[in-house]
Write an enzyme that holds these catalytic residues in place. Structure first.
Site, PDB file in Angstrom:
ATOM      1  N   LYS A  97      -2.858  -1.635  -1.448  1.00 50.98           N
ATOM      2  CA  LYS A  97      -2.075  -1.009  -2.506  1.00 50.98           C
ATOM      3  C   LYS A  97      -2.251  -1.898  -3.727  1.00 50.98           C
ATOM      4  CE  LYS A  97       2.243  -0.145  -4.482  1.00 50.98           C
ATOM      5  NZ  LYS A  97       3.690  -0.297  -4.464  1.00 50.98           N
ATOM      6  N   GLY A 185      10.696   3.730  -8.601  1.00 54.77           N
ATOM      7  CA  GLY A 185      11.767   4.359  -9.359  1.00 54.77           C
ATOM      8  C   GLY A 185      12.698   5.247  -8.570  1.00 54.77           C
TER       9      GLY A 185
END
Lengths: 263, 68
Positions: A97, A185
């Site tokens: 990632k 988020g």
């Protein structure tokens, strides 16, 4: 019906990826991971601490999840590439990632360094999952560079503000040829559900779970949110209208006074 | 010779290898999830015993933590 998520040829039945950052301890992480029913969890790389008790890898192996290393904390392509290579060596996986940050307050990606790192890592045989902004042009660049997925943020890491720009996210989803994974988020279950309703293939969530008052309950809630959103997406929602569309037929209305004799 | 290991200056005998530094950090032999870079280049585990450090080498020994 087969609803398997496929990323770079790997099949996953869970569309919730768990970030392991922010958990108070390993025991809580393990319980939350089980509640989330995640199959894939991120880990970061830091200087080895001889005083640290217990390995997070042992915890994740015990739960039965696969490890997705990340380049958290890197600000340059060079650092991210070196970290990815260290991760490949440490965890025997080509998956990475990719995070390349441009600002330490917003933790927003540095697009220029991110693309450079992605290109180099793809060239070096990595399966690259880049954390990116909600800019559709950048997402396409990363896809064109050979990334195995794109992972746009909903809002800054740990901010819990949910999806700030659903329109951009929709555009990314519309044009993507690789899986789109909302990353960063998420604040609560409805954010995760919305991401899936918009058409995301999966959601990656860390702080919303790890820093919730009850991490295990939130893990379960977000798992259900992801599932609900996915089901709703597949069910084909009604469109939004400015005016009403009566759900009850107008014909056959009884009249209750002489004036209102029905036609 | 002087070698920096994880940001700390260490005095090591000449000819010290990556393997000896990893041992210094109390890493169990065969421990999983550990990787090493010397001067920014990854040194694979199989090469730890034969990779000699020099004066001024920058060694980073990393492992997994919760994050991301």
């Amino acid at each position: 019906m087969d609803d398997t998520l496929r990323i770079a040829g790997r099949e996953l039945s869970s569309r919730l990826i768990l970030g392991t950052g922010g958990f108070a301890n390993h025991e809580l992480l393990a319980r939350a991971c089980r509640a989330a029913e995640a199959e894939l969890c991120t880990v970061a790389l830091r200087r080895l601490d001889p005083a640290a008790r217990g390995s997070i890898l042992d915890v994740l192996e015990e739960v039965g999840v696969q490890v997705l290393p990340n380049t958290a904390g890197c600000y340059t392509a060079r650092d991210a590439v070196t970290t990815a290579r260290l991760a490949r060596e440490a965890f025997a996986t080509d998956w990475i990632k990719l995070e390349v940050i441009g600002d330490d307050r917003t933790l927003l990606p540095d697009a220029v360094e991110l693309v450079a790192a992605a290109e180099e890592l793809v060239d070096d045989g990595f399966v690259v999952l880049p954390y990116t902004t909600d800019d559709p042009v950048l997402a396409r660049r990363l896809q064109d560079a050979g990334c195995a997925a794109v992972m746009p943020l909903g809002s800054p890491i740990g901010s819990g503000m949910g999806i700030c720009n659903p329109y951009n996210l929709s555009i990314i989803i519309e044009h993507a040829e690789v899986p789109v994974i909302l990353d960063a988020g998420v604040g609560t279950a409805s954010d995760a559900a919305l991401a899936m309703e918009l058409g995301c293939d999966a959601v990656l969530c860390a702080s919303a779970i790890s820093r919730a008052h009850d991490a295990v309950a939130m893990a379960r809630a977000i798992r259900l949110g992801v599932q609900a959103g996915r089901l709703a997406r597949g069910a084909g929602r009604i469109p939004r209208r400015r005016y009403a569309q009566a759900s009850t037929p107008e014909t056959g209305m009884p009249a209750f006074d002489a004036q209102g004799v029905s036609q | 010779m002087n070698v920096t290991v994880n940001g700390e200056s260490r005095d090591l005998p000449a000819g010290a290898t990556v393997a000896s530094v990893v041992e210094l950090l109390e890493v169990a032999p065969g421990a999983r999830g550990v990787a090493v870079a010397v001067d920014g280049e990854v040194v694979s585990r199989t090469r730890w015993p034969e990779t000699e450090l020099r004066d001024g080498s920058l060694v980073e020994v990393v492992s997994a933590i919760g994050g991301g």
